[in-house]
Design an enzyme around this catalytic site. Structure first.
Site, mmCIF file in Angstrom:
data_model
loop_
_atom_site.group_PDB
_atom_site.id
_atom_site.type_symbol
_atom_site.label_atom_id
_atom_site.label_comp_id
_atom_site.label_asym_id
_atom_site.label_seq_id
_atom_site.Cartn_x
_atom_site.Cartn_y
_atom_site.Cartn_z
ATOM 1 N N ASN A 91 0.901 -1.189 -0.076
ATOM 2 C CA ASN A 91 0.104 0.090 0.148
ATOM 3 C C ASN A 91 0.730 1.049 -0.058
ATOM 4 O O ASN A 91 2.218 1.250 0.033
ATOM 5 C CB ASN A 91 -1.030 -0.154 1.056
ATOM 6 C CG ASN A 91 -0.209 0.125 2.351
ATOM 7 O OD1 ASN A 91 0.388 0.895 2.906
ATOM 8 N ND2 ASN A 91 -0.264 -1.266 3.074
ATOM 9 N N ARG A 92 0.323 2.409 -0.181
ATOM 10 C CA ARG A 92 1.085 3.790 -0.329
ATOM 11 C C ARG A 92 1.570 4.530 0.935
ATOM 12 O O ARG A 92 1.921 5.459 1.131
ATOM 13 C CB ARG A 92 0.277 4.539 -1.223
ATOM 14 C CG ARG A 92 -0.009 3.881 -2.707
ATOM 15 C CD ARG A 92 -0.500 5.187 -3.545
ATOM 16 N NE ARG A 92 -1.083 4.714 -4.744
ATOM 17 C CZ ARG A 92 -0.204 4.391 -5.841
ATOM 18 N NH1 ARG A 92 1.131 4.494 -5.785
ATOM 19 N NH2 ARG A 92 -0.648 4.016 -6.831
#
Ligand code: CTP
Ligand code: CA
Length: 231
Positions: A34-35
């Site tokens: 994920n970011r």
């Protein structure tokens, strides 16, 4: 010496803070991730350390350039959700406060291959399994004796407002506090880059603030201190 510019109100306290995002391996070169950058967790670690706390920062894939350098901060690395859980459970008995800012992958591939997945055959069909809910586990088994804080980045939609979702999550998690990051509510405020509402386990609002990440880190720590004192 710089530390003396700050009130040393957290002297003698140990904070364990997870930051960043877990990566769940698919094969030796690929992962589900994920970011999350880990910026808020790093800001919290620094805010706590400046006020005299000893901090264990469990960094999940945080860019080395973002990691803080402070004599009171010890950095531990965790890659996957399972590694993060091991780290948190290992550190919890020595902590007064546990804060989960890390974005934990909800699912991981059921199996990881030892060699790289190749194209050319059929399209791979990955089976996923659910990761353990680390925060919920820390909130449910209190043998560690620490105060437990979670984070949630929520957006509103036709099904409910940011706060509706935040309150439901606060009650479901059982953490002492849940910091709800009101995503997308601060556009156009320049330096003001984060808006938070801090809820208790009953879903009641304890704090509501907007500002820079380091200002919001201070609000989180103040709210934790007040809640621990029972005010
Ligand atoms: N969290 C955790 N373990 C997981 C998933 C989430 O400890 N497997 C923690 C996060 O670190 C965060 C909090 O739970 O402190 C909320 O994470 P979030 O992703 O918002 O909640 P979920 O329960 O995973 O719900 P959903 O993603 O469906 O909104
Ligand atoms: Ca999630």
């Amino acid at each position: 010496a710089l530390g003396l510019l700050y009130d040393q109100d957290l002297e003698g306290e140990r904070y364990v803070i997870s930051a960043g995002g877990t990566r769940e391996p698919i094969d030796p070169v690929r992962f589900l991730g994920n970011r999350s950058t880990g910026r808020f967790g790093v800001a919290l670690a620094l805010a706590a350390a400046h006020r005299g706390a000893d901090v264990d920062l469990v960094a999940c894939n945080v860019d080395a350039a973002l990691l803080p350098h402070h004599p009171r901060i010890t950095i531990h690395a965790a890659g996957t959700a399972l590694e993060l859980r091991e780290r948190m459970l290992g550190l919890a008995p020595c902590a007064q406060v546990l804060i989960m800012t890390a974005a934990v992958a909800d699912f991981r591939p059921a199996t990881t291959t030892d060699s790289k997945v190749k194209k050319g055959g059929s399209v791979p069909d990955f089976e996923l399994v659910e990761n353990p809910d680390i925060l919920k586990g820390l909130a449910a088994d209190r043998s560690h004796g620490a105060f437990v804080v979670g984070f949630a980045a929520e957006t509103g939609d036709e099904g409910g407002s940011v706060l509706d979702y935040g309150r439901a999550k606060a009650r479901a998690k059982g953490a002492d506090l849940l910091v709800v990051n009101r995503v997308g509510e601060t556009a156009g405020f320049g330096d003001v880059d984060t808006a938070i509402t801090i809820l208790d386990s009953a879903g009641e609002t304890r704090s509501d603030a907007a500002g820079t990440k380091s200002q919001m880190a201070g609000v989180v720590i103040d709210t934790i201190s007040s809640a621990r004192k029972g005010v």
